[in-house]
Design an enzyme around this catalytic site. Structure first.
Site, PDB file in Angstrom:
ATOM      1  N   ASN A 139       1.989  13.676   4.065  1.00 41.03           N
ATOM      2  CA  ASN A 139       0.997  12.716   4.948  1.00 41.03           C
ATOM      3  C   ASN A 139       1.532  11.262   5.041  1.00 41.03           C
ATOM      4  O   ASN A 139       1.263  10.418   5.762  1.00 41.03           O
ATOM      5  CB  ASN A 139      -0.301  13.069   4.451  1.00 41.03           C
ATOM      6  CG  ASN A 139      -0.387  12.467   3.078  1.00 41.03           C
ATOM      7  OD1 ASN A 139       0.137  13.555   2.144  1.00 41.03           O
ATOM      8  ND2 ASN A 139      -0.933  11.663   2.474  1.00 41.03           N
TER       9      ASN A 139
ATOM     10  N   HIS B 281      -0.379  17.134   3.188  1.00 38.70           N
ATOM     11  CA  HIS B 281      -1.607  17.610   3.762  1.00 38.70           C
ATOM     12  C   HIS B 281      -1.391  19.127   4.155  1.00 38.70           C
ATOM     13  O   HIS B 281      -0.224  19.406   4.619  1.00 38.70           O
ATOM     14  CB  HIS B 281      -2.243  17.211   4.917  1.00 38.70           C
ATOM     15  CG  HIS B 281      -2.646  15.601   4.633  1.00 38.70           C
ATOM     16  ND1 HIS B 281      -3.118  15.236   3.323  1.00 38.70           N
ATOM     17  CD2 HIS B 281      -3.035  14.656   5.625  1.00 38.70           C
ATOM     18  CE1 HIS B 281      -3.608  13.943   3.497  1.00 38.70           C
ATOM     19  NE2 HIS B 281      -3.597  13.530   4.641  1.00 38.70           N
TER      20      HIS B 281
ATOM     21  N   SER C  44      -2.251 -10.313  -3.567  1.00 41.07           N
ATOM     22  CA  SER C  44      -0.606  -9.874  -3.814  1.00 41.07           C
ATOM     23  C   SER C  44       0.143 -11.133  -3.399  1.00 41.07           C
ATOM     24  O   SER C  44       1.388 -10.737  -3.660  1.00 41.07           O
ATOM     25  CB  SER C  44      -0.400  -8.819  -2.777  1.00 41.07           C
ATOM     26  OG  SER C  44      -1.104  -7.573  -3.546  1.00 41.07           O
TER      27      SER C  44
ATOM     28  N   ARG D 205     -10.996  17.358   1.271  1.00 38.49           N
ATOM     29  CA  ARG D 205     -10.111  16.515   0.472  1.00 38.49           C
ATOM     30  C   ARG D 205      -9.823  17.382  -0.837  1.00 38.49           C
ATOM     31  O   ARG D 205     -10.833  18.294  -1.235  1.00 38.49           O
ATOM     32  CB  ARG D 205     -10.635  15.373  -0.377  1.00 38.49           C
ATOM     33  CG  ARG D 205      -9.770  14.580  -0.946  1.00 38.49           C
ATOM     34  CD  ARG D 205      -8.589  13.874  -0.255  1.00 38.49           C
ATOM     35  NE  ARG D 205      -9.157  12.712   0.851  1.00 38.49           N
ATOM     36  CZ  ARG D 205      -8.394  12.181   1.660  1.00 38.49           C
ATOM     37  NH1 ARG D 205      -7.239  12.667   2.141  1.00 38.49           N
ATOM     38  NH2 ARG D 205      -9.056  11.403   2.646  1.00 38.49           N
TER      39      ARG D 205
ATOM     40  N   VAL E 215       1.303   3.443   2.550  1.00 39.80           N
ATOM     41  CA  VAL E 215       1.990   3.717   3.337  1.00 39.80           C
ATOM     42  C   VAL E 215       3.103   2.753   3.437  1.00 39.80           C
ATOM     43  O   VAL E 215       4.264   2.781   3.945  1.00 39.80           O
ATOM     44  CB  VAL E 215       1.094   3.664   5.022  1.00 39.80           C
ATOM     45  CG1 VAL E 215       2.025   3.466   6.356  1.00 39.80           C
ATOM     46  CG2 VAL E 215       0.134   4.823   4.956  1.00 39.80           C
TER      47      VAL E 215
ATOM     48  N   CYS F 286      -2.863  11.307  10.137  1.00 36.84           N
ATOM     49  CA  CYS F 286      -1.792  12.170   9.423  1.00 36.84           C
ATOM     50  C   CYS F 286      -1.934  13.666   9.701  1.00 36.84           C
ATOM     51  O   CYS F 286      -0.977  14.251  10.096  1.00 36.84           O
ATOM     52  CB  CYS F 286      -1.711  11.896   7.793  1.00 36.84           C
ATOM     53  SG  CYS F 286      -3.524  11.684   7.096  1.00 36.84           S
TER      54      CYS F 286
ATOM     55  N   SER G 122      -3.534  11.065  -1.719  1.00 35.81           N
ATOM     56  CA  SER G 122      -2.860   9.774  -1.163  1.00 35.81           C
ATOM     57  C   SER G 122      -3.093   9.581   0.240  1.00 35.81           C
ATOM     58  O   SER G 122      -2.839   8.367   0.738  1.00 35.81           O
ATOM     59  CB  SER G 122      -1.268  10.028  -1.066  1.00 35.81           C
ATOM     60  OG  SER G 122      -0.989  11.205  -0.324  1.00 35.81           O
ATOM     61  N   GLY G 123      -3.642  10.337   0.937  1.00 36.32           N
ATOM     62  CA  GLY G 123      -4.168  10.160   2.527  1.00 36.32           C
ATOM     63  C   GLY G 123      -5.410   8.963   2.370  1.00 36.32           C
ATOM     64  O   GLY G 123      -5.655   8.392   3.543  1.00 36.32           O
TER      65      GLY G 123
ATOM     66  N   GLY H 230       0.828  -1.271   0.211  1.00 40.89           N
ATOM     67  CA  GLY H 230       0.042   0.043   0.057  1.00 40.89           C
ATOM     68  C   GLY H 230       0.886   1.148  -0.092  1.00 40.89           C
ATOM     69  O   GLY H 230       2.042   1.257  -0.116  1.00 40.89           O
TER      70      GLY H 230
END
Ligand SMILES: NC(=O)c1ccc[n+]([C@@H]2O[C@H](COP(=O)([O-])OP(=O)(O)OC[C@H]3O[C@@H](n4cnc5c(N)ncnc54)[C@H](OP(=O)(O)O)[C@@H]3O)[C@@H](O)[C@H]2O)c1
Length: 332
Positions: free
Chosen positions: A312, A239, A38, A232, A12, A127, A157-158, A10
């Site tokens: 973030n 951010h 995956s 957003r 993160v 974040c 992306s958050g 992912g």
């Protein structure tokens, strides 16, 4: 020391790998875990190729620390199981408000790590909360903060990989004059802003706004009042936040600037001229949280305004997680 990353494919998870390499975080064996789709995929890291493994049959007693960044549903189901065998640092919101689980931003409340043994779980803060409490902490120590009004401008992306791709796809379609139908976002995000992050609550706030309020209280001081509007924006990473901070008493702006210049993890870029401030694009990839536009609130002698920007995926997630692990190792 062996470690595992759950959610390694992912947004993160991939940043966790980057940070582990950059900070030279030492480990012996590394296990990369993701969803069934995956399993078997290859990730090359530090000149070694790793195969993604599944979560359900992973034996967590093989690792000393497991970094989880696979969302709340996975956290709720799997972390209690994993935490019987290893120390878990979780990026999701699931455990953050559990009173027995430390919610940690190392520069602010590393002392709370001593409580990790309660459940063998440490929660990484949201974040948007992390980048806010960094400058608030030293200001609160000096002036006592009474109330914060914050509006966020949060990157896509958050929300994860899928949302990032959606911004790109929608942007191309808009430029090609094609019709856009939102998939993961509730409305078109390209060339637009959406005043809605996470789910709606009964009182009209969103869960993201609730998190900022309650996590700030848990990390910093329960007496601090905070009201948030989380939005957003069509930005890929980092951010931004506009914060109005009211102290108990009148303050001196020069002292504020000095404090912020020395605030751990922060950098002031505030030149009071065209371009003398930071934008999310410039903060992308940086480990620091940037502060610009520091100025008095002319409507309230006890208040000031500032602009706070941070990556973030780094300080807002992966970097803070690895810093927690480093602190824990130091303390042990
Ligand atoms: N993005 C941020 O700025 C940010 C900041 C702070 C905290 N967080 C939190 O961090 C977590 C991850 O966010 P993200 O942005 O990285 O999301 P993401 O890009 O959507 O990645 C999700 C990860 O979880 C894995 N996963 C999904 N279902 C799984 C399952 N059943 N078993 C094992 N792994 C599974 C995915 O694997 P596959 O690739 O196989 O699907 C992927 O590796 C979330 O809780 C998020 O709220 C994010």
């Amino acid at each position: 020391m062996n470690i595992a990353i759950v959610g390694a494919t992912g947004n993160v998870g991939r940043k966790l790998l980057e940070v582990i390499e950059k900070l030279n975080f030492e480990f012996s064996e590394l296990y990369l875990i993701a969803s069934d789709k995956s399993i078997g995929k290859k990730i090359t890291f530090k000149n070694k190729t790793y195969s993604i493994v599944g979560l359900s049959d992973f034996d967590f007693s093989k690792v000393k620390i497991a970094f989880f960044s696979a969302g709340s549903t996975i956290a709720e189901k799997w972390i209690p199981i994993a935490a019987k065998k290893t120390i878990v640092i979780d990026n999701s919101k699931h455990f953050r408000m559990d009173k027995d689980i430390p919610l940690v931003v190392p520069e602010v409340n590393a002392d709370n790590l001593k409580n990790y043994k309660n459940k063998n779980i440490i929660a990484n803060a949201n974040c948007s909360t992390i980048q806010l409490v960094l400058p608030l902490k030293p200001l609160h120590d000096q002036f006592k903060i009474k109330r914060v009004i914050v509006s966020t401008y949060q990157s896509v992306s958050g929300a994860g990989n899928a949302h990032m791709n959606e911004l790109e796809e929608q942007s191309k379609k808009v430029l090609d004059k094609q019709k856009v139908s939102p998939k993961n976002f509730t409305k078109q995000i390209a060339f637009n802003v959406i005043p809605h992050i996470d789910s709606f609550m009964e009182d009209g706030y969103t869960k993201e706004e609730w998190k900022m309020e309650n996590e700030t209280k848990k990390i910093l001081d329960k007496k601090i009042g905070l009201t948030a509007t989380c939005v957003r924006v069509p930005v890929k990473t980092s951010h931004s936040e506009s914060a109005n901070i009211e102290f108990e008493n009148e303050y001196d702006l020069e002292t504020v600037r000095k404090i912020l210049k020395n605030a751990p993890g922060c950098k002031v870029i505030d030149e009071n001229k065209d371009g003398g401030y930071i934008t999310p694009l410039e903060a992308e990839g940086d480990y620091l949280t940037f502060i610009s536009r520091i100025r008095k609130d002319h409507s309230n002698k006890k208040a000031l305004n500032m602009w706070i920007v941070s990556d973030n995926l780094l300080k807002g997630a992966a970097l803070n997680t690895v810093q927690i692990a480093e602190c824990l190792i130091k303390k042990k």
